[in-house]
Design a protein around this motif. Structure first.
Motif, PDB file in Angstrom:
ATOM      1  N   SER A  76       0.830  -1.202   0.000  1.00  0.00           N
ATOM      2  CA  SER A  76       0.000   0.000   0.000  1.00  0.00           C
ATOM      3  C   SER A  76       0.867   1.255   0.000  1.00  0.00           C
ATOM      4  CB  SER A  76      -0.924  -0.007   1.217  1.00  0.00           C
ATOM      5  OG  SER A  76      -1.667   1.186   1.289  1.00  0.00           O
ATOM      6  N   TRP A  77       1.939   1.239   0.798  1.00  0.00           N
ATOM      7  CA  TRP A  77       2.845   2.401   0.838  1.00  0.00           C
ATOM      8  C   TRP A  77       3.581   2.550  -0.493  1.00  0.00           C
ATOM      9  CZ3 TRP A  77       8.102   3.382   0.409  1.00  0.00           C
ATOM     10  CH2 TRP A  77       8.504   4.665   0.824  1.00  0.00           C
ATOM     11  N   LYS A 110       1.778   4.105  -3.464  1.00  0.00           N
ATOM     12  CA  LYS A 110       1.571   5.555  -3.427  1.00  0.00           C
ATOM     13  C   LYS A 110       2.769   6.338  -3.952  1.00  0.00           C
ATOM     14  CE  LYS A 110      -1.417   5.055   0.630  1.00  0.00           C
ATOM     15  NZ  LYS A 110      -1.522   5.253   2.097  1.00  0.00           N
TER      16      LYS A 110
END
Length: 472
Positions: free
Chosen positions: A274-275, A278
């Motif tokens: 998820s990090w 981004k």
């Protein structure tokens, strides 16, 4: 992978370090996929550390544990069986323990004789033992051939020519038996480390590895390497020792045999992903220094502050330190929280390196780490600590595949400014574009599954064509 003719029984006896045992394990699975029987030999705790053997290969892969007898465990910590379990000054005792396995290994080879045994740099006594049992042997190096060409002074092979390398400063440059141009060599602080040797400062005990004897007595050489990386060194090795050299390829992740991958739905991986999702493509620095290296406080501080100074996004897989007093600079994690992650738990390295957001791999230059980084076409920023890692860094920098952090040549120290400058050069500076281009090209070669399977097939063909007569 297609099976090959003439089923072989291949034994493997790597050095007591997981960085040596894991590549042998991966190779064992690849050989078994092709129908060959494998006996991988180590100590109980090391065997227990290995991943699960795929169920469809269990009948072909035998993991054999040889216990270290109490009389060979002098000065080793309780349950220590690997370099992962000890400090560098305890290496002499691990070597004594490894040598102490000779008798039990001999009994094993007598009871179940293999056609071939692959052995490591630390078992110079194994080739004579194997020969006495009519077992053929292959020196299998997990690092490239340039290590032997550089570190072993081939006195028996070259005679008087080798006598010219007698002083410490001779190791600052390529040895005279290297006929082609190369920048390979050690720095003054590394030469000092080499001549001091590995010793226990309290007892004075030192370790001795008879490198020339280990490599001279094999039937042929093999390496976790390929012609695309070091054809000149592989050819030189064959010429010096008058023995065949058959690399097995770099065993990239795409060629490795794995059990069902359960990491895709792992909670921790999903957080990491998820990090990473981004971040911009090719914008992130991934930092990892393997499972054994522990940074001192000064190096840890300069590295952290260099990351901060670079202004780049990063993901740092930071190994927990045995010394609890060694820690990140005060306030560091708060100051970089908007663009950096420091993870002190296990991380799925291959998944991280494969993510499109990763642009640079900041590494200690362990062989497995280098192969994984290049497999995904990542530029390497290199901070080596061991001597074989240092040579890897010199060669890769010469090939414009990586950038080594500049260090003080007398004491090996480095600064936060050199870290920041090297990272920006690798990732965003115009002058670093050549590194990015070459890393992508090498990535295409390292990730070519068919190319590396061909190396495996040629290696096995050599074993089959030289298979020993029946021992019955």
């Amino acid at each position: 992978m297609a099976k090959t003719d003439k089923q072989l029984h291949i034994a493997m006896f790597p050095w007591l370090a997981m960085g040596h045992i894991y590549p042998n394990f991966e190779l064992a699975k690849i050989f078994a996929q092709k129908g060959h029987s494998i006996t991988l030999i180590s100590t109980p705790r090391n065997i227990g550390r290995l991943p699960q053997v795929p169920s469809h290969l269990e009948h072909l892969i035998k993991l054999v544990s040889l216990p270290i007898l109490p009389k060979h465990r002098e000065n080793l910590p309780d349950n220590a069986e690997s370099s992962n379990d000890i400090t560098p000054n305890q290496i002499p005792y691990l070597k004594m323990a490894y040598d102490g396995l000779q008798e039990s290994l001999s009994q094993l080879l007598k009871s179940s004789p293999p056609d071939w045994i692959l052995y490591d740099f630390a078992s110079e006594w194994l080739p004579p033992l194997a020969r006495s049992l009519q077992v053929q042997c292959v020196f299998f190096g997990i690092s490239p051939a340039w290590n032997i060409c550089f570190f072993d002074t081939p006195k028996a092979q070259l005679g008087n020519a080798a006598a010219f390398r007698t002083k410490p400063e001779d190791y600052l440059r390529p040895p005279q038996w290297v006929p082609f141009h190369s920048n390979i060599g050690l720095k003054p602080y590394e030469v000092k480390k080499m001549f001091e040797g590995i010793s226990d400062k309290e007892t004075g005990n030192t370790v001795s590895f008879n490198f020339n004897k280990a490599v001279s007595d094999c039937d042929f050489f093999s390496f976790r390497s390929c012609n695309e990386l070091e054809s000149e060194w592989l050819n030189l090795l064959a010429e010096i020792y008058k023995k065949p050299v058959a690399p097995v390829g770099v065993i990239p992740p795409s060629c490795q045999v794995r059990v069902v991958d359960e990491e895709d739905n792992n909670t921790e991986w999903l957080k990491i992903k998820s990090w990473l999702d981004k971040q911009q493509p090719g914008s992130v620095v991934y930092i990892a220094f393997g499972s054994e290296l522990e940074l001192g406080q000064q190096d840890l501080t300069e590295l952290a502050l260099g990351l901060e100074l670079s202004g780049l996004p990063f993901f740092w897989a930071l190994k927990k330190q045995r010394d609890s007093s060694v820690d990140l600079p005060d306030g560091f994690q708060d100051r970089i929280s908007d663009r950096g992650v420091v993870c002190k738990d296990w991380v799925p390295q291959l998944k991280i390196l494969a993510h499109e957001s990763i642009g640079v791999y900041f590494t200690h230059c362990g062989p497995g780490s280098v192969i994984e980084g290049l497999h995904f076409g990542r530029v390497l920023v290199m901070l080596p600590y061991l001597l074989d890692q240092a040579l890897f860094a010199r060669v890769l920098e010469e090939k414009k595949l990586g950038i080594e952090i500049p260090r003080n040549e007398e004491d090996g120290s480095f600064t936060r400014n050199s870290v920041a400058k090297s990272l920006r050069l690798a990732l965003i500076d115009v002058e670093g574009s050549i590194y990015r281009e070459k890393a992508k090209k090498m990535g295409l070669l390292f990730s070519d599954k068919d190319r590396h399977e061909e190396y495996i097939n040629k290696f096995l063909e050599r074993l089959q064509n030289n298979k020993a007569p029946s021992k019955n």
